[in-house]
Design a protein around this motif. Structure first.
Motif, PDB file in Angstrom:
ATOM      1  N   ASP A 197     -52.280   5.196  72.019  1.00 39.72           N
ATOM      2  CA  ASP A 197     -52.639   5.651  73.373  1.00 39.72           C
ATOM      3  C   ASP A 197     -52.762   7.170  73.490  1.00 39.72           C
ATOM      4  OD1 ASP A 197     -49.998   6.282  73.055  1.00 39.72           O
ATOM      5  OD2 ASP A 197     -49.249   5.017  74.674  1.00 39.72           O
ATOM      6  N   GLN A 232     -50.669   9.407  72.883  1.00 38.66           N
ATOM      7  CA  GLN A 232     -49.453  10.152  73.234  1.00 38.66           C
ATOM      8  C   GLN A 232     -48.835  10.806  71.998  1.00 38.66           C
ATOM      9  OE1 GLN A 232     -47.563   6.929  75.952  1.00 38.66           O
ATOM     10  NE2 GLN A 232     -47.270   8.857  77.019  1.00 38.66           N
ATOM     11  N   ASP A 250     -48.721   5.480  67.780  1.00 39.70           N
ATOM     12  CA  ASP A 250     -49.203   4.814  68.995  1.00 39.70           C
ATOM     13  C   ASP A 250     -50.706   5.029  69.124  1.00 39.70           C
ATOM     14  OD1 ASP A 250     -46.652   4.083  69.546  1.00 39.70           O
ATOM     15  OD2 ASP A 250     -46.391   5.345  71.313  1.00 39.70           O
ATOM     16  N   ARG A 290     -49.894  10.059  79.039  1.00 35.62           N
ATOM     17  CA  ARG A 290     -50.899   9.024  78.888  1.00 35.62           C
ATOM     18  C   ARG A 290     -52.095   9.356  79.791  1.00 35.62           C
ATOM     19  NH1 ARG A 290     -51.761   3.573  77.557  1.00 35.62           N
ATOM     20  NH2 ARG A 290     -49.972   2.737  76.430  1.00 35.62           N
TER      21      ARG A 290
HETATM   22 MN    MN Z   1     -47.390   5.176  75.216  1.00 39.39          MN
END
Ligand code: MN
Ligand code: GDD
Length: 393
Positions: free
Chosen positions: A117, A119, A115, A231
């Protein structure tokens, strides 16, 4: 480098088997509305990979034409990070298909996804890479929240229940895939290109790992624990729609896996007729004894079933194990499994009758049904398993 990608009409995706030997790993970062995260994640990944695989990796951002212009920010970063490639996909949305479109243009021998983001912590990449990177390494290395060293930071009870619920649903609908991984929902993993190359992939929604395990030739799986981070910026794109798509995706996999079982049953039925015909010939024309005739008839039926299963039911697997010796090995295993099946059949029949089932024929039918399923499973695991892909014959 920035490439533009237009929709793929059929939705069936394939990955080429050909890799560039200079590139060991291609890591895809799917993005949608990640303008505040993209620079930092690229920086962290480049730092980590420059250390593990200097000059031998690529990062591929696949952005679905984000209105926040994530793709444009990513494209600007390519000046600073020569290993970075950016795809701006227009008129198409979806996490799973984005990842596969990225793998289609990837050049590496190992394909991965993370991912964008933040995370998924880049720190565990080293362990994941170590798991896939040697001769007899894993086909798949999954970052998991459910093994030692793994977890979620501050999830609400509701989110935990939804996540576990999705996993249990997967176990019910598609146990042979979902059951192999402690965290089948993970979107952070590395897979050998050869394990998924030339397969017809048709993912739906978010859970690309389920597709990889369901359609790939995945023998060995490694898991590495990681803590799912909170996040810091932007929002999750998960909505109710993704849950519906997840269920549809599982059903699609169920259907295509049941097709194999169905072929196996059809072949099994053909074996019954072969067995009967040979038995009749040996008894009536050659006047052999009953047991002798039965034994020979059964063996001919086993050979018949093997040929059809090898060519048809498990044709995709056989093609990956070429050569007469390997075929013979598959045949011997199949033969042994079938003979054990006969013994199991007799045993079960006795147990069922002893436990009080009135009709012997009913009991025999149940015994045959059980043994057929048993035969199927053992043969999937043993005879047509991709065991020795790396050993030259
Ligand atoms: Mn995420
Ligand atoms: N290209 C593209 N297209 N990327 C997308 C899309 C899309 O339609 N939707 C989401 N993404 C990107 C996001 O930008 C992010 O980088 C990544 O995919 C994950 O999306 P999130 O929306 O942040 O997902 P999440 O954090 O709720 O869900 C995650 O749950 C798993 C753990 O349960 C999944 O993303 C998994 O990867 C993760 O392991």
């Amino acid at each position: 480098m920035l490439s533009l990608l237009t929709p793929n009409p059929q939705g069936l995706l394939q990955i080429s088997a050909i890799a560039d030997h200079q590139i060991a790993l291609s890591l895809v970062l799917p993005t949608y509305q990640e303008k505040h995260n993209i620079e930092l994640i690229v920086e962290q990944l480049a730092a980590k990979l420059d250390y593990i695989l200097p000059g031998a990796y690529e990062l591929i951002v696949v952005d679905d034409d984000s209105p926040d212009l994530t793709w444009s920010i990513a494209a600007e970063l390519t000046a600073q990070y020569p290993q970075l490639r950016v795809i701006r996909r227009v008129d198409e949305r979806g996490l799973a298909t984005a990842v596969i479109r990225g793998w289609q243009i990837a050049r590496g021998q190992v394909l991965g996804v993370i991912d964008a983001d933040l995370q998924h912590p880049p720190e565990v990449l080293g362990q994941m890479w170590a798991a896939v990177n040697h001769d007899h390494g894993a086909d798949l290395a999954v970052a998991s929240r459910n093994v030692e060293g793994g977890g979620v930071s501050e999830w609400s009870i509701l989110r935990r229940i939804l996540s576990r619920g999705a996993q249990i649903l997967g176990l019910i609908i598609f146990p042979e895939g979902v059951g192999r991984i402690s965290d089948p929902m993970s979107g952070y993993f590395l897979v050998q290109r050869e394990a998924i190359a030339d397969k017809i992939l048709s993912p739906l929604g978010y859970k690309i790992l389920v597709e990889v395990v369901g359609r790939g030739q995945i023998d060995k799986i490694a898991e590495v624990g990681y803590e799912f981070q909170e996040r810091q910026s932007g929002d999750s794109k998960v909505t109710g729609k993704q849950y519906i798509e997840y269920i549809q995706h599982l059903l699609r996999l169920r259907l295509s896996h049941s097709r194999r079982l169905l072929l196996f049953l059809v072949v099994g039925l053909s074996g019954v007729f072969v067995d009967m015909a040979i038995f009749y010939l040996l008894r009536e024309n050659l006047h052999l004894a009953m047991s002798q005739s039965k034994f020979l008839a059964a063996e001919v039926a086993i050979i018949n079933n093997f040929m059809w299963n090898d060519r048809w039911t498990f044709g995709d697997v056989s093609i990956r194990q070429p050569g007469k010796r390997r075929k013979l090995r598959r045949f011997i295993k199949f033969n042994l499994v079938c003979l054990m099946g006969v013994i199991l059949n007799i045993l079960l029949l006795n147990i069922l009758v002893w436990s009080g089932i009135k009709s012997e024929y009913g009991a025999n039918f149940m015994a045959i049904a059980c043994v057929t399923i048993w035969n199927y499973w053992i043969n999937v695991k043993l005879s047509w398993r991709v065991t020795d892909r790396n050993n030259p014959d």
